[in-house]
Every structure is written in structure tokens, then in C-alpha cells.
Design an enzyme around this catalytic site. Sequence first.
Site, mmCIF file in Angstrom:
data_model
loop_
_atom_site.group_PDB
_atom_site.id
_atom_site.type_symbol
_atom_site.label_atom_id
_atom_site.label_comp_id
_atom_site.label_asym_id
_atom_site.label_seq_id
_atom_site.Cartn_x
_atom_site.Cartn_y
_atom_site.Cartn_z
ATOM 1 C CD GLU A 155 -2.398 1.361 2.602
ATOM 2 O OE1 GLU A 155 -2.601 0.197 3.481
ATOM 3 O OE2 GLU A 155 -2.305 2.421 3.059
ATOM 4 C CB CYS A 204 -2.751 5.470 4.076
ATOM 5 S SG CYS A 204 -3.605 4.421 5.106
#
Lengths: 520, 520
Positions: free
Chosen positions: B252, B289
Site C-alpha cells: 500500500e 493513508c
Amino acid sequence: MAVPVWSVDPRTGKQRAEAGPAAGPVATEATADQVDAAVRAAAAALPALADRPARAALLRGAAGLLEESAEEIIATADAETALGVPRLTGELARTAFQLRTFADVVDEGAFLDVIIDHPDPDAKPIPRPDLRRYKIPLGVVAVYAASNFPLAFSVPGGDTASALAAGCPVVVKAHPDHPATSELCARALRRAAVAAGLPEDTVVLLHGFQAGVDLVRHPLVSAAGFTGSIPGGRALFDAAAARPRPIPFHGELGSLNPVVVTEAAAAERAEQIGTGLAGSFTLGNGQFCTKPGLVLAPSGEDGDRLVRALTGAAEQAAAGVLLDSRMRDNFVKGAAARVALPGVTTPVAPGAADDLSEQRVRAGYVVVDAADLSEQGAYDLLLEECFGPLTVIVRYADAAALGAVLDRLPGNLTATAHLGAAEAGEEGGPAADLLRRLTALAGRVLVNGWPTGVAVTGAQHHGGPYPATTSTSTSVGATAIERWLRPVAYQDTPPALLPPELRDGNPLGLPRRVDGVQQL
Amino acid sequence: MAVPVWSVDPRTGKQRAEAGPAAGPVATEATADQVDAAVRAAAAALPALADRPARAALLRGAAGLLEESAEEIIATADAETALGVPRLTGELARTAFQLRTFADVVDEGAFLDVIIDHPDPDAKPIPRPDLRRYKIPLGVVAVYAASNFPLAFSVPGGDTASALAAGCPVVVKAHPDHPATSELCARALRRAAVAAGLPEDTVVLLHGFQAGVDLVRHPLVSAAGFTGSIPGGRALFDAAAARPRPIPFHGELGSLNPVVVTEAAAAERAEQIGTGLAGSFTLGNGQFCTKPGLVLAPSGEDGDRLVRALTGAAEQAAAGVLLDSRMRDNFVKGAAARVALPGVTTPVAPGAADDLSEQRVRAGYVVVDAADLSEQGAYDLLLEECFGPLTVIVRYADAAALGAVLDRLPGNLTATAHLGAAEAGEEGGPAADLLRRLTALAGRVLVNGWPTGVAVTGAQHHGGPYPATTSTSTSVGATAIERWLRPVAYQDTPPALLPPELRDGNPLGLPRRVDGVQQL
């Protein structure tokens, strides 16, 4: 300048002038601009493919059109591959079945993997929003056709069928061994698309090596499926990984497909196993990705009987024509290199069939002692796939010698155990240990059978640890569709804006998992 | 020579001597030999992890041990990250919940994806063998801990929990921002393993940048999970793809998390959206994030009201300490570069909070016109994630201007629409079109909410098109377990040799698909 693509008859090595529409080449190699145009045209078909009933209709329609044109397709494929009419008749039936199977998969909708969690303001440790997830198509899929299955793993094959089922347009890079067959099949698929109310460019066909390289690098290509050699597949895998935006590359590259024959199995069925092996490794002239290429047989008299039976059967195998002259040359060279290894014996010599025709090759096999394979060295050549009708018998003296060879094997599509009757019925014994070891080596484990022949069904897994495949996916069977999808979740989205697949009341009647409970 | 690993207090930038066991460094960086030993030790734990009840016990035990040591862990994590006790208390609860969720996933067994097809000698086009397929663990998983979640995305986080649930031993590469926290958490996980009757080395912790590189290249590592920056993640992804045997790398990397505010939404709720946005982009000092980093708001008075509300709320945001001095420097530089773009306005200036302390930064945002972003150029900087409390407001005049910006966005973890009440209720209208466009851009689509906050649940999808993730997988939620498994099929295997999961009669009571029908 357009580079012509010719159809070549492997029986003669000559260009088939009559194969082209104007008594010339079948097609031309796609230029970079043509690749770009093809991908853009396919990408434009993506929205239309959201219509699942239309996708199912396309798949069923394609199956029907292939069957309608079966005679022409099979004759063309035979002229280009020398695989023979009976085999190609079976392959076409399998291909049509595969297309219809994926239509059923589309209709059922389980592949959408719908998961719905209703909001829970009292959830611990924190309140939970409304979340609904399913899978959507990735986008344009590049399919690289295989040499050895001009239908089932090529233009209308499993990669194409599963990608279309997922809702992805497909750009196929034809295999140079069967361009005319590819054109016929692409025509059927494109006609089926139009008949289903979908754009013709839902499926686009390209020819040419460089076109294949350009294809995997194209920004609008979102995933790729490949069946072929380790060097070719690895080069494309590397290109897919090196893109600014890397894409999934599902490649089936190579497999030894080891077979272990236990002492007990050899004692009980040496002759049956020997002849069965001959049938399996020579099937389709040894040009199966699941060909048993390394067979571990016990030392001693029972193993000797197996070898004698194998010799008898392999000597009877008809010489055959390989798919193209490059493969033939590689086979002849590869066979000679294996035969030349010191200490290796060659009960039936594989190689060029000089007595028949320069184009044919003879099936054969070599025998080596397990001790030679237990350490890195010249014998490692025997642990590499040799495409064509050749297999390697490894004689092992005991469990330790067997284990030392198994420890050195790369990943495989399949691994097979031939067991004695008592072993097959014993829980937690040596046979269970053997199956555990084979499981670590392969994606499909067989007992008392042969790996050639890959059923198209839900539980099939045609893939395995690298280099068998470059991912954990399968290229055969219902779950092959998973390769071309990605999940998306919707959070707190009003009902009117939710895809119908995710709405309360299940308007489409899909299998769904709702609040942790699977619903049928 | 051993390289010491120090715990650093980001509030002072000083080494925390008291953090180490001997008032010194917390640990040392792992040498190549130590990485090798760690991976081998973890690999040796693989067979024991086949015991599913033991895996569930390990996960539940780890949750309990984290809670028992909560005070020490939270205090240590706060000292190392400055994230604050309230946030870390919540994160520990979430982490424990996540571990228990995966224990439930293990118990239920749906992740095994059992598919059984009994033999059918009458099947068309050819007889079908007995085929039974389920999923097995891939092997040792390398986990790269995140900076911004010292618990939930680090040593005891989702990657570790899902890998253990799958039956994979884990080697964690600690994030240098919280080595002492990592040591405490690894100790809890290792104790939980032993308590569950599993090897201590089921989880191994490593420190050091080079150790991380060595880890992804180790032949016995079979998959990797990563949460971090685009450059770091891409380098490891490339290393994973370049191995002789490539492995799945689930990274990610980065996400802008675009938000679109429609005209109607701004007209109805400008102030609410403006203050909500301020809360979301400054949460955890903007170190999520899922921080909304690009917000498309309409031109005109309603959009102006939104901006004024955002200004008011953002000005109230407390200055905060970022995770480390490098991130602080990058944030200050990145903010300055964005502010300096011609035509960009800065209602609230982000950057160093000189008036408070050198270690703190102020939240802020910039405003740009959509026209500036519609073509490649200097403004592309605004399409890159800026880690920290900064967001970009893009004012758009009409649907065309909005669409031109959406067309240029890279992949994202999330995409959010703020809609008016009427739009939210209208099928097939412009809002539906907008959601379709956002779906193409992200792995999670939200309506009238904020993307920060990622529920741990079955339907969650925390992933998205590259660079959000390097694969199609999720790192949060029950389906995260799928990353660490591969299917294997057994063909014609005698009942005594089948894994119990695949035997007739379903002795383990698993959800299975048998002959095409899902059974609960």
C-alpha cells in the site's frame, strides 16, 4: 512497411499460400500504432460489457459459432499444427464447453463475491458504517496464445473466456504457429459479440512478436494472461512489473510434472504404470504443459519391470510432427544433450526420426540415478522441461534418495503419486507424507493417474509455484475468472446510487454474504 | 559490527536512552546472516501452523497480551510517535479487535475456499475425475511495518494478523520510527505463539533498512506485505518481481483520496462539509493513508462558503508533531513548494510552526483552479500525496472542468462524493455517473462521509489501483487473508490421504461448494 504473417505447415515447413484470403499471407504484424488503436478500441468496449446477460450471451454465442465452423477451424488448425483431426475435434469441443461454463459462471454471479455489512452504531471498538463490496472488471486484458492448444489455450481459450466472463475486453496476441486458426476464431468471437449487442472490438486480434511486447506495456492494458515458455513468459512478466503502473501478469511458464512411483505401486502394477506413462508423456507428441517429465521409480526388479514396460510402449509410439521447426530443433538438441550426460542410459532414444521424414521426431526417454540429481551440477539439465515426447526416469534406492531429489525440484503445475493399495488406504503413513511433499511442489496433486488432461470444472486448479505460474492463480476452471477482477467497497452509499448487485432485497438474486452470513 | 537501533522522541528529536533494556539502544540492525537465520527459524514454524485451532488461539492470545500490556505499549508508542495517548488507546483496541476478527475468520474456515467436484464418468465433453480444491498457506510472509500506525499496521497489525490466520509464519521488518514499541509487540506475539503450543519463531522481528531489502530477496520468503511510501514500496516491489522466483508483493504505497463536492452539496451543506474536511485532513496530523488530499469544490458562492468554513476550522487545528524529523522536513518542503506555485492561493498556510516549537507543524491548505490541473505541468505536484496536515482545494466551474481533473488522477485507496439530497436519491443521473467515475479511481467509494477511518469488517476494501496498492488486494478486513494463500487441487485422491477439509461428510463442518452448490 507491413510485415506479412504466414501460415506454415509444420509437416513440410512451407508457407501455406492458400491459407491467406488472397493466396498470400494471413495477416500483417501489428505496428505500434495498430497496437495502440487495438487497445483503445477494446477499452471503449468496457462499459458495454458491464451487461452481464450480454456477456453470457457472447460466450454461448461464441461456443455455437465455433461449433458451426468446426470443420473449417479444425482443418486449418491441423494444417498449421499437425495435431491431427481427432485431437483438434476434442479440443474444439472442450473450448466450446469452456465458453459455456463461463457463461454459467456469469449467470450464477458467485464470482462477484458480494459482501454486505449493514451499519452498526453499537459496534465495538467503534461504530461501523454501511459497507458493501463486490468485484468489478480490471479493464482490457492482454491474452498471449499458446502454441500447443490452438483453441483451448489460444484465441477462444480459457484466458479469453474467463476475461470476457469477468467483463474485460480482450486483446489477443496470436501465436505465430497458428495465425489462420486465430483469425477464424477471432472472427467467431467478434461475430458473437455483435450478436450479443456488444461492440465488435470486445475481442481484438494482433499478430507479431513486437506487438506482444508493446501490448503488455500499453497504459490501457490492465492485466495479462500468458501460456508459453519460461524465457518468453518471464520477459513479459518483467515488462508488466516494470511498467509505471505495474499490472497483474498471470503466466503459465513451464512444469516438469514430477511423478513418484512407490515401491509398493511398482510391485503391484509395474507394467500398467509403465504403459500408462508412455501414453501420457507421448500424448500430443509430448507437447502438453502437464506432460510427466520426471518420473521417480524405485531401483530393483519392480522398477526394472516398469522400465521394460515403458520401453515396450514407447517404442510403439508413432513418430510425430512438432508444432514448428524451432521446437523440433530445440527438442532434437535438448534430447541429445540429455542422452549425452555421463551415466545416463537411453532405453528408447528420443530425437529426429531420420528414417521417416526430416520433420518427424521419435519419442524416447532417459534413465538416471537419483544420486546424480541430489546436488547441483550438469544433471540439472534433467530438471528442466524438455518440450516434446521425452521423459526422464530417476531410479531411487530408498526414501532418502527420493527425498533428496524432491527437495531440488522447482514449482510445478502437477505432481503425481502412484501408490500401492495398502498405502492408499493408510492415514498418516508414508504416503500421506509423500502427498504433503508433493503438495508443496505443485498446484494439482494426483494419485494413481496421469496429469495430462485438465478437467474444466469448479475445483480445478491449473497453476502452481513458480515457474509453473507467475501468480497464485489458475488458468483453467471456474475460479480462473478471479484473475481479471478487483474488489471495490461502497461506504454509506444511498440505495439509488448503489449497483443493483449490492442493494438490499437482492434484486438480482445473487449469492451474497450479508452481515457475516452466506446467503444462497 | 552491530549497528545500534535507537528509539527517538519526535517531540525533541533526541534518542530515548531510557527506552533500551540497558539504557542504550533498543536493538541492533540485523545482518545478512541474522536475516537468513530469522527466515529459516520462521520457515521451520510452518508445519506447526497447519493446526487451525492453534492459529486462532495464537491470535486471541496475542490480543489479550496486547491489552494486558496496553499501558506500557501505549506509553512507549506515544514517546516514539507523538501520536498521543487517546489515539493510541483507540489503535490498540482496534488492533486487538483485528486479531480476534481473524481468529473468527480462521474458525469459520470460509477462507479455505473448499470446492469439491465428485467424479462424473458421463460428463461431457469428457469424463470428469474427482477434484477437490482448497487453499493452503504460501509460506513465510515478510511484513514491512508502517510509520503512521505503530500498532494497527505494524508488528501486530493487519498484515501480521491475516498472515498468521492464513497459516504463514511472519518476519516483520520494524519501522525505524517505533523500534521499542515493535519489540514490545513482538514479545507479546511470540509469547502468544508459545502459549498456543506453536513455535516462538512463528513471529520474528528484524530492524534495519538493509535487513528489509535482504528479507524480500530471501529464497524462503514467499510473499510480502508493505505499508509506506511510493519510492520505498516500489523499490521493494521491484525487488520482489526481480527475484529468480518472483513473489506476491502486496504494497500500500500512496493515495490522494479525492473528494468531489457537488454544486448541490455545497449549496446545502457548505459549512458542514468545510468543517468536516478540516477534521478529516488534520486527523492524526494528516498522517493517514486515507487523508483527503485533493478536494474538488465548485466555484461560486457556495464553494466560497465551504472554503471559509474550512479556513475557520483549519485555523483552529492545533499544531502537531510529525512522526519523525525527515517527515517533518519533507512536509515543510512539500508545503512550501505547493504554496509557491503561481496562481495557487493559501488561505491557511501549512508548514513549520515556528511560533511554538521547531518540532511542530501547522495544518493548512492551498486552493487552485481546476483549469491549472487539466494538463500535465508544474501543477502536477498537487496530484502527489503530501504526507502531513495539508490538503488541496480544486475549484471547478462546471462538469467538464471537474471531469478533466478526474481524468488525470492516479489510483487511490478511496474516493468520496458529497452529494445534495436530491442527487443522492436519483437513479441513473449525474450522481450515478460521478460514482462510476470515482469507482474507476479507487478501492473504496464513500458518499457524504470522510475516508479517514477504515472499519475492520468483511466488506471492507482497503486497496485500490496503483499506486494505492501494487496488487488487487486489501490490507484491512476479512478478505485480507486471501493474500497469503494459494489453491491446490487433489485429483482422484483416496479418502484416507485427503486433508480432512476435503473429505466427504465434511468432518470439520466447513462451508464448502460441492458439485456446484454452496453448502453452509
